[in-house]
Design a protein around this motif. Structure first.
Motif, PDB file in Angstrom:
ATOM      1  N   LYS A 145     -32.031 -31.795  -9.832  1.00 21.66           N
ATOM      2  CA  LYS A 145     -30.766 -31.703 -10.580  1.00 21.66           C
ATOM      3  C   LYS A 145     -29.647 -31.706  -9.301  1.00 21.66           C
ATOM      4  N   LYS A 146     -29.935 -31.694  -8.398  1.00 14.28           N
ATOM      5  CA  LYS A 146     -28.842 -31.635  -7.112  1.00 14.28           C
ATOM      6  C   LYS A 146     -28.015 -30.316  -7.491  1.00 14.28           C
ATOM      7  N   THR A 147     -28.593 -29.330  -7.511  1.00 13.37           N
ATOM      8  CA  THR A 147     -27.833 -28.015  -8.240  1.00 13.37           C
ATOM      9  C   THR A 147     -28.209 -26.895  -7.454  1.00 13.37           C
ATOM     10  N   VAL A 148     -27.054 -26.171  -7.231  1.00 13.31           N
ATOM     11  CA  VAL A 148     -27.551 -24.818  -6.454  1.00 13.31           C
ATOM     12  C   VAL A 148     -26.720 -23.659  -7.309  1.00 13.31           C
ATOM     13  N   TYR A 149     -27.410 -22.589  -7.642  1.00  9.87           N
ATOM     14  CA  TYR A 149     -26.953 -21.482  -8.775  1.00  9.87           C
ATOM     15  C   TYR A 149     -26.855 -20.162  -7.722  1.00  9.87           C
ATOM     16  N   LEU A 150     -25.794 -19.662  -8.328  1.00  2.00           N
ATOM     17  CA  LEU A 150     -25.627 -18.055  -7.876  1.00  2.00           C
ATOM     18  C   LEU A 150     -25.727 -17.149  -9.048  1.00  2.00           C
ATOM     19  N   GLN A 151     -26.925 -16.532  -9.233  1.00  6.62           N
ATOM     20  CA  GLN A 151     -26.885 -15.476 -10.273  1.00  6.62           C
ATOM     21  C   GLN A 151     -26.226 -14.345  -9.849  1.00  6.62           C
ATOM     22  N   MET A 152     -25.140 -13.575 -10.450  1.00  9.55           N
ATOM     23  CA  MET A 152     -24.518 -12.444 -10.059  1.00  9.55           C
ATOM     24  C   MET A 152     -24.752 -11.253 -11.065  1.00  9.55           C
ATOM     25  N   ASN A 153     -25.402 -10.175 -10.633  1.00  9.25           N
ATOM     26  CA  ASN A 153     -25.773  -9.132 -11.783  1.00  9.25           C
ATOM     27  C   ASN A 153     -24.958  -8.063 -11.203  1.00  9.25           C
ATOM     28  N   ASN A 154     -24.723  -7.065 -12.157  1.00  7.35           N
ATOM     29  CA  ASN A 154     -24.039  -5.831 -11.809  1.00  7.35           C
ATOM     30  C   ASN A 154     -22.713  -6.067 -11.075  1.00  7.35           C
ATOM     31  N   LEU A 155     -21.914  -6.836 -11.537  1.00  8.82           N
ATOM     32  CA  LEU A 155     -20.505  -7.139 -10.841  1.00  8.82           C
ATOM     33  C   LEU A 155     -19.701  -5.997 -10.715  1.00  8.82           C
ATOM     34  N   LYS A 156     -18.864  -6.020  -9.562  1.00  6.49           N
ATOM     35  CA  LYS A 156     -18.140  -4.906  -9.337  1.00  6.49           C
ATOM     36  C   LYS A 156     -16.639  -5.496  -9.246  1.00  6.49           C
ATOM     37  N   PRO A 157     -15.630  -4.908  -9.234  1.00  8.24           N
ATOM     38  CA  PRO A 157     -14.360  -5.257  -9.019  1.00  8.24           C
ATOM     39  C   PRO A 157     -14.088  -5.895  -7.519  1.00  8.24           C
TER      40      PRO A 157
END
Length: 117
Positions: A75-87
């Motif tokens: 898919k020519k795609t890179v992902y970034l899954q971001m959990n427990n996000l902080k300010p």
């Protein structure tokens, strides 16, 4: 013409999650090291995570255990899954593509991530 187009940013509460996507075009995606960088207010751009052509991952210490980078070469795609996000994760997030044999670098336009209650 190489293009990197990010999406998925937005406003999220602390502890929440977001998934960023970066779709590439005009390049042999599988040959590039792909990465995510970010630039917070008044700060320099910094590395968040990279994934190389063999799938080896690197992360900034500040995001280890919370963020996951992945790629889908079909898919020519890179992902970034971001959990427990902080300010302190609030920043403009940029997609990056590096082709080391020719010292070639490409950047996306950035997507804003704001973590606030």
């Amino acid at each position: 013409q190489v293009q990197l187009v990010e999406s998925g940013g937005g406003l999220v509460q602390p502890g929440g999650s977001l998934r960023l996507s970066c779709v590439a075009s005009g390049m042999t995606f599988s040959a590039y090291v792909m990465g995510w960088y970010r630039q917070g207010p008044g700060k320099q751009r910094e590395l968040v995570a990279t994934i190389n052509t063999g799938g080896t991952l690197t992360y900034a210490n500040s995001v280890k255990g919370r963020f996951t980078i992945s790629r889908d070469n079909a898919k020519k795609t890179v992902y970034l899954q971001m959990n427990n996000l902080k300010p302190e994760d609030t920043a403009v997030y940029y997609c990056n593509a590096e082709y080391y044999p020719l010292s070639t670098t490409y950047w996306g336009q950035g997507t804003q991530v704001t973590v606030s209650s």
